[in-house]
Structure formats: C-alpha cells, structure tokens
Write an enzyme that holds these catalytic residues in place. Structure first.
Site, PDB file in Angstrom:
ATOM      1  N   THR A  69      66.299  11.771 -56.566  1.00 10.89           N
ATOM      2  CA  THR A  69      67.155  12.405 -55.550  1.00 10.89           C
ATOM      3  C   THR A  69      68.455  11.614 -55.450  1.00 10.89           C
ATOM      4  OG1 THR A  69      65.232  13.221 -54.354  1.00 10.89           O
ATOM      5  CG2 THR A  69      67.291  13.071 -53.108  1.00 10.89           C
ATOM      6  N   HIS A 202      57.990   7.789 -60.411  1.00 11.90           N
ATOM      7  CA  HIS A 202      56.636   8.154 -59.956  1.00 11.90           C
ATOM      8  C   HIS A 202      56.062   9.380 -60.655  1.00 11.90           C
ATOM      9  CE1 HIS A 202      57.509  11.440 -56.884  1.00 11.90           C
ATOM     10  NE2 HIS A 202      58.706  10.939 -57.014  1.00 11.90           N
ATOM     11  N   CYS A 323      57.197  21.719 -49.945  1.00  4.48           N
ATOM     12  CA  CYS A 323      58.309  21.056 -49.277  1.00  4.48           C
ATOM     13  C   CYS A 323      57.773  19.914 -48.452  1.00  4.48           C
ATOM     14  CB  CYS A 323      59.148  22.038 -48.478  1.00  4.48           C
ATOM     15  SG  CYS A 323      58.366  22.612 -46.995  1.00  4.48           S
TER      16      CYS A 323
HETATM   17  N1  PLP Z   1      64.114  16.455 -59.903  1.00  6.83           N
HETATM   18  C1  PLP Z   1      62.940  17.055 -60.121  1.00  6.83           C
HETATM   19  C2  PLP Z   1      62.833  18.061 -61.222  1.00  6.83           C
HETATM   20  C3  PLP Z   1      61.826  16.748 -59.343  1.00  6.83           C
HETATM   21  O1  PLP Z   1      60.649  17.364 -59.563  1.00  6.83           O
HETATM   22  C4  PLP Z   1      61.960  15.764 -58.319  1.00  6.83           C
HETATM   23  C5  PLP Z   1      60.817  15.435 -57.445  1.00  6.83           C
HETATM   24  O2  PLP Z   1      59.976  16.249 -57.142  1.00  6.83           O
HETATM   25  C6  PLP Z   1      63.207  15.167 -58.136  1.00  6.83           C
HETATM   26  C7  PLP Z   1      64.263  15.533 -58.937  1.00  6.83           C
HETATM   27  C8  PLP Z   1      63.407  14.121 -57.067  1.00  6.83           C
HETATM   28  O3  PLP Z   1      62.774  12.939 -57.482  1.00  6.83           O
HETATM   29  P1  PLP Z   1      62.425  11.755 -56.473  1.00  6.83           P
HETATM   30  O4  PLP Z   1      61.120  12.087 -55.850  1.00  6.83           O
HETATM   31  O5  PLP Z   1      62.353  10.537 -57.353  1.00  6.83           O
HETATM   32  O6  PLP Z   1      63.541  11.645 -55.507  1.00  6.83           O
END
Ligand code: PLP
Length: 378
Positions: A69, A202, A323
């Site tokens: 994110t 993760h 969500c």
């Molecule tokens: N991009 C994708 C395709 C994801 O599936 C996710 C998490 O579910 C993210 C970005 C965000 O990752 P993070 O949980 O490391 O912030």
C-alpha cells in the site's frame, strides 16, 4: 485447519521466521557506524539483494516500505511530484479497472487533489485480462501518462500482458508502475519492463508490514527525515521484517518445484470440484492464470454465505474481494469483467498447501451445495 487464503496473507515460512529471530537478536541501527550498526546494515543489504532477485531488478533499486500500500502510494505520488519538478507534468493516470484499492484510491485522490491530472480507467475483457486495444487508444490521447497495472490479479489470479503493456508505454513515453504483489514468487518477474514495481512481503511468507518499491525512474520521497534508503524513504528500517522478506523471497525464488506442485494441486482441485459439482464456475479459467488461485462461483449462492459455511467447517478462504472491516463488499474486479451480478469465493494455495487442504474445500462446498441448492435454485 485448512488455510486456503494465501493471496490475503501467507503463513510465515520457516526460513523467514528464522531470519526474523536472527534480526531481533541483533542490536544495531542500520545507519550506525559501529559494529552493531554494520551487522544490521549487512542483514538489510542481503535482504535487498534477495528481493531484487525476486523482482528481476538491481539491488540498488529496492526501497523497503511498510508494505505494498505504501509502495503504491510512494510510486504514484512520488512520480507525479517528480514529473512536476522536472517541468514535464503528468496529465493522466491510467489504471486498469481491476487494480487493488491501494492503487485505485490513490489514483483517485491524486486526480481529485492535483489540478491538471485526470484519471482514466482501462477496461478488462470478460476473462479479466487488460484490454490492450483500449490502452493503445488511451495512450494516443493528449498529455503525459502514468500507467498502473498489476502483473496478476489478486482475486482471479489472471496474469496481465505486462510485456505488451510495457512496449506500448515505452513507445508512447508513458511511465509504468506494475503491482507485482500477487504474482511475486508465483511467476518470474522482470522489473526491467517497468519504471516502478511494488511488492509485499506477507503474500510470500514474510511477516506482515514490510514491502518494497523497485525504483527505476525519478521519484520524490513521501517520507523525509533521516535520509535512509538514499533519501527515498526516511525512517529506521524495519530490520526484522526486511530480513524475513529477504528470506521469504529467497525461498520463493529458489523453489521451482513449489510452483509446479502448486499448479498440479490447483488444477486437480478444480478438476475434482467440476466433477463433483458441475454447477461450479471457475472465473478467469480461459485466461493465463497464476498457479495458485481459483475464483469460484456457485450459482445462486452469496460469497458471504460460502465463506461463512467453509469457515464453520474449519476451511479458510476469502470472498473474491474482502475489506478491512471484515464485511464482504461487492467485487470491483468481477464488475469490471462484466460479472457484477455474480458472487464468488477465492481459493488461493501457497507454499505449505496440501492435498488435504484442497480436498477439504471441495468437501465443504459439496456439503453446502447439497444443503443450500434448493433455496438457491428456488
Ligand atoms: N496490491 C495487491 C494486488 C494486493 O493484493 C495487496 C494486498 O492485499 C496490496 C497491493 C497491498 O499490500 P499490503 O498489504 O502490503 O499493503
């Protein structure tokens, strides 16, 4: 308990756990000059090297973040600001309609807050593959573009045509961010095809709360302060997370057998499901997909009820889209595929998934269908 939700988060790999423990037993800030600092820095640099190899990138281009994110936000805001500073502002942010919310919401926020930037959505086909023709037409439009696409979708596992997208972006002078979160470790990556690439630890078996942005172009940092990571992301590094990420990346990359085993497991799971429950529909099955993901519709059954019924049987899966509030929202990915009226669950396998896990999903779905079918059909 059968855990089949690796695309949401993967169980910690033993290699990652060991690396985390080693990092936690060290005392030293990677920026400190003394022996403790040097040991911490060496550990972070070894992890940077491993993550770079996973992404097909140079280790100097890896910037560790708190997750994908943050990596996506850093890329989108950082590029917009860098382009502005260079006097060649971004006029359009193009995102595929199936992007993760961390990309979609950030792109929306930029278009709302920065005058002169508009958001353009790139549609996908009914199979969930980015519509390359539509992108080609959009790229012919006026104004400098920043394009964000994913290497593979987190809900369907459908692999996107990144090589083709990269060629189109290069030809039109557009910058390209690839969200490789779901694809990492499940298929080869080549960060050389894009300008920026985001990763999350993760999803691979590292701890939660660590990710990376592969930086191959100008970027304005969004966190400033101590000047860590070449000034692109200030803040003392999350050494234990980074060490775990490095170990998970190394394990995921070095294990070709893991991908073959997962593909066999997923394919035989889908085959058994279709034989025992012919009503089941696998979304995206006609497109190239990652080796670990199945997106399943049981006509007439709501995703929420399926997830809960499986959970009561001790089987953990997600709805296509989940969500953070724990509620199940309608999937924007299915809507983009023209299947917004459908409700699906996502079964995603990973490094420690077994035949027993796959069998448990089939058994629980068959049990649910036998119980709920009359009502679904009514
Ligand atoms: N991009 C994708 C395709 C994801 O599936 C996710 C998490 O579910 C993210 C970005 C965000 O990752 P993070 O949980 O490391 O912030």
């Amino acid at each position: 308990m059968p855990y089949c939700d690796h695309n949401a988060t993967a169980p910690l790999r033993p290699e990652a756990r060991e690396a985390v423990e080693r990092a936690l037993s060290l005392t030293g800030n990677p920026s400190s000059v003394h022996a403790g600092g040097r040991a911490a820095r060496a550990m972070a640099e070894a992890a940077r090297e491993a993550v770079a190899r996973l992404a097909g990138a140079k280790s100097e281009s890896v910037i560790f973040t708190s997750g994908a994110t943050e990596a996506n936000a850093l890329a989108l805001w950082g590029v917009v600001e860098a382009a502005m500073d260079a006097g060649k502002p971004i006029a359009r942010i193009m995102v595929s309609a199936i992007e993760h919310k961390s990309v979609l919401k950030t792109a929306e926020a930029i278009a709302e807050r920065v005058a002169g930037i508009r958001l353009e959505m790139v549609p996908v086909t009914v199979n969930g593959v980015l519509d390359v023709e539509a992108l080609t037409i959009l790229l012919h439009g006026e104004g400098r573009a920043l394009v964000a696409v994913m290497a593979a979708n987190n809900e369907t596992g459908v692999v996107q045509p990144v090589t083709e997208i990269s060629r189109l972006c290069r030809a039109s002078g557009a910058l390209l961010l690839v969200d490789a979160v779901t694809a990492a470790g499940k298929m080869p990556l080549d960060a050389g095809l894009c300008d920026y690439m985001s990763l999350s630890g993760h999803k691979l078996g590292a701890p939660q709360g660590v990710g990376a942005l592969i930086v191959g172009g100008p970027l304005v940092p969004q966190l400033v302060g101590g000047g860590q990571q070449k000034g692109l992301r200030a803040g003392t590094e999350n050494l234990s997370g980074i060490a775990g990420f490095g170990a998970a990346a190394k394990a995921a990359l070095s294990n070709d057998e893991e991908r073959t085993r997962l593909a066999t497991l997923r394919d035989s799971f889908e085959h058994t499901l279709k034989v025992t429950l012919p009503e089941a529909v696998i979304l995206g099955a006609n497109a190239p997909r990652l080796c670990n993901t199945s997106n399943i519709v049981l006509p007439g059954l709501a995703a929420e009820n399926m997830v809960i019924a499986l959970d009561l049987d001790g089987v953990m899966v997600s709805s296509g889209s989940s969500c953070s509030s724990g509620k199940i929202a309608a999937s924007h990915v299915l809507a983009a595929m023209g299947k917004g009226d459908l409700s699906s669950i996502r079964v995603s396998f990973g490094w420690n998934s077994s035949q027993d896990d796959a069998d448990a999903v089939v058994a629980s779905l068959v049990k649910l269908w036998q119980r709920a079918r009359p009502r679904a059909a009514a």
